[in-house]
Write a protein that holds these residues in place. Structure first.
Motif, PDB file in Angstrom:
ATOM      1  N   PHE A 285      49.246  50.623  20.850  1.00 57.58           N
ATOM      2  CA  PHE A 285      47.916  50.925  21.443  1.00 57.58           C
ATOM      3  C   PHE A 285      47.808  51.857  23.214  1.00 57.58           C
ATOM      4  N   LYS A 286      49.048  51.547  23.413  1.00 55.63           N
ATOM      5  CA  LYS A 286      48.851  52.975  24.350  1.00 55.63           C
ATOM      6  C   LYS A 286      49.188  54.227  24.466  1.00 55.63           C
ATOM      7  N   LEU A 287      47.847  54.701  25.086  1.00 52.48           N
ATOM      8  CA  LEU A 287      47.122  55.902  25.868  1.00 52.48           C
ATOM      9  C   LEU A 287      48.559  56.422  26.184  1.00 52.48           C
TER      10      LEU A 287
ATOM     11  N   THR B 259      48.739  56.353  32.345  1.00 52.36           N
ATOM     12  CA  THR B 259      47.183  57.599  33.322  1.00 52.36           C
ATOM     13  C   THR B 259      47.858  57.812  33.773  1.00 52.36           C
TER      14      THR B 259
ATOM     15  N   LEU C 101      49.664  45.790  33.118  1.00 55.40           N
ATOM     16  CA  LEU C 101      48.370  46.135  33.501  1.00 55.40           C
ATOM     17  C   LEU C 101      48.186  44.929  34.588  1.00 55.40           C
ATOM     18  N   SER C 102      48.530  43.385  33.988  1.00 53.03           N
ATOM     19  CA  SER C 102      47.877  42.396  34.935  1.00 53.03           C
ATOM     20  C   SER C 102      48.074  42.932  36.989  1.00 53.03           C
TER      21      SER C 102
ATOM     22  N   ARG D 145      49.418  45.092  37.976  1.00 60.29           N
ATOM     23  CA  ARG D 145      49.217  46.877  38.451  1.00 60.29           C
ATOM     24  C   ARG D 145      47.879  46.418  38.934  1.00 60.29           C
ATOM     25  N   LYS D 146      46.832  45.555  37.979  1.00 61.86           N
ATOM     26  CA  LYS D 146      45.766  45.172  39.063  1.00 61.86           C
ATOM     27  C   LYS D 146      45.766  44.775  40.245  1.00 61.86           C
TER      28      LYS D 146
ATOM     29  N   LEU E 203      40.446  38.166  38.959  1.00 60.26           N
ATOM     30  CA  LEU E 203      40.289  38.502  38.346  1.00 60.26           C
ATOM     31  C   LEU E 203      40.371  37.305  36.996  1.00 60.26           C
TER      32      LEU E 203
ATOM     33  N   ARG F 164      44.392  45.506  22.831  1.00 61.08           N
ATOM     34  CA  ARG F 164      43.920  46.547  22.920  1.00 61.08           C
ATOM     35  C   ARG F 164      42.918  47.131  24.202  1.00 61.08           C
TER      36      ARG F 164
ATOM     37  N   GLU G  23      42.806  45.748  26.974  1.00 56.00           N
ATOM     38  CA  GLU G  23      43.034  46.375  28.025  1.00 56.00           C
ATOM     39  C   GLU G  23      44.578  47.382  27.820  1.00 56.00           C
ATOM     40  N   ASN G  24      44.477  47.952  27.278  1.00 55.13           N
ATOM     41  CA  ASN G  24      45.543  49.121  26.711  1.00 55.13           C
ATOM     42  C   ASN G  24      44.891  50.221  26.832  1.00 55.13           C
ATOM     43  N   THR G  25      43.733  50.315  26.752  1.00 54.62           N
ATOM     44  CA  THR G  25      42.981  51.221  26.137  1.00 54.62           C
ATOM     45  C   THR G  25      42.143  51.705  27.302  1.00 54.62           C
TER      46      THR G  25
ATOM     47  N   GLN H 163      42.556  50.070  30.267  1.00 53.19           N
ATOM     48  CA  GLN H 163      43.169  49.506  31.859  1.00 53.19           C
ATOM     49  C   GLN H 163      42.124  48.779  32.326  1.00 53.19           C
ATOM     50  N   PHE H 164      41.828  47.846  31.404  1.00 53.53           N
ATOM     51  CA  PHE H 164      41.097  47.084  31.916  1.00 53.53           C
ATOM     52  C   PHE H 164      41.618  45.257  32.150  1.00 53.53           C
ATOM     53  N   MET H 165      41.263  44.373  32.682  1.00 49.02           N
ATOM     54  CA  MET H 165      42.187  43.728  32.659  1.00 49.02           C
ATOM     55  C   MET H 165      41.448  42.136  31.795  1.00 49.02           C
TER      56      MET H 165
END
Lengths: 206, 663
Positions: A131-133, A136, A147-148, A150-151, A169, B549, B551-553, B555-557
């Motif tokens: 999934f990872k693009l 960033t 992600l969590s 990092r947020k 969150l 998906r 979250e990864n695409t 970067q939104f939690m």
């Protein structure tokens, strides 16, 4: 190893059979649907069954489920185009031994068979980072964080308390605290008072 | 449910109003048509049969009566005895054989029956005693009847009549006050059965009461009222009786001329009517004879006298015998005073005085006075004059006259008030009826209205259901189609590409990369079209992957909470998935939120899907009405299709979408 191969796509089936035989295994049965595969497995119990996911009649997962429920000795490897963690997770419930993506079959399938011969399991490595693009804009240090995490560190940098972060969150305060500890660990920040806050203010740029 | 409640309320109202009306009714007794009687009883009821052959009539009665007694049908025996005694009393026939029978019944069987069913026994005795001039005894018998309270039409009628007779009895005894009271009681009970004749009979008594009170005009007007009503009702007997009473009023007030003229026309009218009644013939003849003698028409008087002689001979009533004897004596006095025999009258007088029967005593004294005058025995004449006045005064004590007048007037006002009250009652009864009818009417209109409303509602509901079904079908078909395209893309195109890739020489690295990219693109398209193996993997797993998906695409939690037991069908689960997909896409596109939360909570009654974000929010009403609200409508329509209710609320602090699906 005595191996059964099932795939409704004749070209792929043929390719897989010759590839497996080239590796010195014996393909005892090749069929184009799940029902035939299940029948053969129940009758002859081959060592291994390489199954396609999408097949008419019974699909790969259903065959795996039946085998699992019958406590058959045949080990199951799914060979599929589906690059889906959810599918893999489901299949794992039925104790499959391998999950190979067709487009990565070469050389994944060979590695997989070797692992299984050694009594281990093998799942395509390309699955997880699928999934990872592209990473960033965040700095390299942060790439080790989830992600969590990092947020959370971003919010710490804006001087939010754990309680405020939890609210923002939709998490519990406890979870946020847990994440904080992980972040400190991952980044190797000394366990001092306000160390994480200071680090965040210094390193996170808006 | 609400309309049902209204309906029940109305019904209760109607029932209550009707039952209220019933309570008022208790004052009155309605005449009930008696069950069909056997032929003998019907035969016995007819006056003609009695008049034609009394002996045969009695024979039939005794046979019938004794059979009933033998069969122990005491009530039926009592009933027939009632019919017979009433008839005999009507004809003033106190046949000893009947009296014997009544005595026997009174002794042996009366106590087997309820008091209200045997009042005719007392009535018979009362009339019998009255006829024997034992007025006081008669009074006691009447009082026995009036002591009872009626429980039906018949008993009420009997009590009304007993009061009527009691009133007359009091009048004879000279107690005008009690007479008025009893008469008014008679009126009340008569009104309770709404019997016109019974009500007007009250006037018959008032004729005498006013007479005794010296109120000539009132006595005459009462008489006229009675005459009028009896004529209207076709009651010939009482019609002539009222006229007879009117005559007595003229006589009492000394209006001889008026009396004479009136009795002539009445007597003639009676003869012309061919109505056959011994009693009427006797009493009218008495006055006629008196009048004729007064006018010195001895010959004519003899004709009348001769006509009634056989009737008087066979009549068993002492009452009329007395009157006949008086008339006879008067004739004889006029005709041949030397040889006239007044011993009967002289003998009868002490008994009359002892019983305080002043009216007849007065009559007899008048006869004796006449004789004394004719014989020129002035001493006797003075004595008889005194006695005549005394007895006349005894009918109504002069002292009491004024008081009684006032009392009568009081009753009259009372009567008027009663009438007014009666009218009020009738009006209010009518009003209640109208009210009840109106209620019934309203209720029926309402029910029709409700019925149509229900029909319309049902139609609307059906239409709604149909449209919902249509939406659901549409959504399902779309999903099916998307799934087919997705699997076609994935299975055929990807496989072909894979085959293509494998057919390349090993060193075509760049080409391989390109093919891989295409395969991945197709995967993404296919996945978007339909979540992979959704039916297999289930809602929660698919959602989790979807969240990961996103979250990864982006970067939104997105935090999540799933407490769901897979109790929805796959089709419904897919709609839930689509709703989440839509909502999350909106959040990412417009909300500018820091994070979002998706939760599915299942309880025993429902499943609640909740999507919250802390973005900038939007005006829900406005957005829904604008053209570019496809996403929101999509959510609402999908939730409707799976039988859910969606609530979307939003403020500057964020947006909340809640969908509740009942199990």
């Amino acid at each position: 190893m005595k191996i059964l191969i099932a795939d409704d796509h004749p070209l792929t089936l043929q390719g897989t059979v010759s590839y497996v035989e080239k590796m010195g295994h014996k393909v005892v049965c090749s069929c184009s649907n799940g029902k035939a595969a299940l029948n053969y497995i129940q009758l002859h119990t081959p060592d291994l069954a390489i199954l396609d996911l999408n097949m008419p009649g019974l699909d790969g997962i259903e065959v795996a489920q039946k085998i699992f429920e019958n406590k058959s000795q045949t080990k199951i490897v799914l060979l599929t185009m589906h690059n889906e963690i959810s599918v893999l997770n489901k299949a794992k419930e039925y104790n499959i031994y391998g999950y190979i993506l067709k487009d990565k079959a070469f050389p994944d399938l060979e590695n997989c068979l070797k692992e299984i011969e050694n009594g281990k399991k093998y799942f395509s490595t390309s699955m997880h980072n699928n999934f990872k693009l592209d990473p960033t804009a965040s700095s390299d240090v942060l790439s080790s964080l989830t992600l969590s995490e990092r947020k959370i560190i971003e919010l710490i940098a804006t001087q939010k308390t754990s309680k405020q972060i939890a609210e923002l969150l939709f998490l519990s305060e406890k979870t946020v605290e847990g994440h904080r500890t992980k972040i400190i660990e991952k980044l190797g920040i000394p366990k001092e008072k306000n160390a994480l806050l200071i680090w965040a203010i210094q390193n996170i740029k808006k | 449910m609400l309309t049902l409640k209204k309906y029940t309320f109305l019904l209760t109202l109607i029932i209550v109003s009707i039952s209220c009306e019933d309570k008022k009714e208790n004052f009155y007794f309605e005449k009930v048509t008696p069950p069909k009687e056997d032929s003998t009883k019907v035969w016995l009821r007819q006056n003609d049969n009695y008049q034609e052959d009394k002996e045969h009539y009695l024979k039939v009665f005794f046979k019938y009566y004794n059979t009933k007694l033998a069969n122990k049908e005491y009530l039926n025996a009592s009933k027939i005895l009632d019919v017979i005694t009433t008839k005999f009393v009507y004809f003033y026939d106190f046949d000893p054989r009947l009296t014997e029978t009544v005595d026997a019944f009174n002794l042996k069987y009366r106590n087997k029956l309820p008091a209200l069913k045997t009042t005719h026994i007392d009535n018979y005795y009362a009339n019998l005693e009255f006829d024997r001039d034992n007025v006081k005894k008669a009074k006691d018998y009447f009082l026995k009847i009036t002591a009872l309270e009626p429980n039906d039409y018949k008993s009420c009628y009997k009590i009304a009549r007993a009061y009527y007779d009691l009133s007359y009895t009091y009048f004879i005894l000279g107690d005008i006050e009690l007479s008025i009271e009893a008469n008014e009681k008679s009126r009340i009970y008569s009104e309770r059965i709404r019997d016109k004749e019974s009500i007007v009979s009250v006037h018959l008594n008032y004729i005498n009461i006013y007479k005794a009170n010296g109120s000539f005009e009132k006595a005459i007007s009462s008489a006229n009222e009675a005459i009028k009503v009896f004529k209207e009702e076709g009651n010939t007997y009482d019609y002539f009786m009222a006229k007879y009473n009117k005559c007595s009023v003229y006589g009492f007030f000394g209006k001889t001329q008026l009396k004479n003229n009136y009795i002539h026309t009445t007597y003639k009218e009676y003869l012309d009517s061919k109505f056959d009644s011994d009693v009427l013939l006797l009493c009218l003849s008495d006055y006629e004879i008196e009048a004729l003698l007064n006018e010195n028409k001895t010959k004519e008087a003899k004709i009348v006298l001769d006509r009634i002689r056989p009737v008087a001979a066979r009549n068993t009533s002492q009452n009329w015998q007395n009157d006949y004897q008086a008339a006879l004596a008067l004739y004889e006095i006029k005709n041949d005073v030397k040889n006239c025999n007044t011993s009967y009258i002289e003998k009868a007088l002490p008994n009359l005085l002892a019983n305080e029967n002043y009216e007849r005593a007065n009559l007899f004294y008048t006869v004796l006075l006449e004789k004394a005058i004719q014989n020129k025995e002035f001493e006797k004449a003075v004595f008889y004059t005194k006695e005549a006045y005394r007895t006349k005064d005894s009918l109504s004590n002069i002292q009491n006259k004024l008081e009684n007048l006032a009392l009568a007037a009081k009753y009259e006002t009372k009567e008027k008030e009663q009438k007014i009250q009666l009218q009020h009652e009738t009006i209010s009864k009518k009003n209640t009826t109208i009210f009840a009818l109106a209620l019934v009417f309203i209720a029926s209109i309402l029910s029709v209205f409700i019925y149509f409303l229900k029909q319309k509602q049902m139609k609307l509901f059906k239409e709604k259901e149909q449209s919902q079904q249509f939406t659901k079908n549409l959504l399902d078909k779309t999903e099916e189609e998307r799934k087919r395209i997705a699997s076609d893309l994935h299975d055929s195109v990807s496989h072909e590409l894979l085959a293509l890739k494998n057919s390349f020489e090993v060193n075509h690295f760049q080409l391989n990369e390109k093919v891989d990219t295409i395969i991945n693109d197709i995967r993404a398209i296919s996945r978007n079209l339909h979540p992979v193996l959704f039916e297999k993997i289930g809602l929660v797993n698919s959602l989790e992957q979807f969240i990961e998906r996103i979250e990864n695409t982006h970067q939104f939690m997105i935090s999540s909470e799933f407490n769901y037991q897979s109790s929805l069908s796959s089709e419904k689960e897919l709609q839930v998935y689509r709703i989440v997909q839509e909502a999350v896409t909106n959040i990412i596109k417009y909300a500018n939120a820091i994070a979002a939360k998706i939760s599915i909570i299942e309880t025993s009654e429902k499943i609640t899907l909740e999507i919250i974000d802390n973005g900038i929010g939007f005006n829900v009403e406005e957005t829904l009405q604008s053209k570019d609200a496809f996403g929101l409508h999509n959510i609402i329509e999908r939730s409707k299709a799976i039988g859910g209710i969606s609530v979307i609320s939003s403020s500057e602090k964020g947006t909340k979408i809640v969908i509740e699906i009942k199990k």
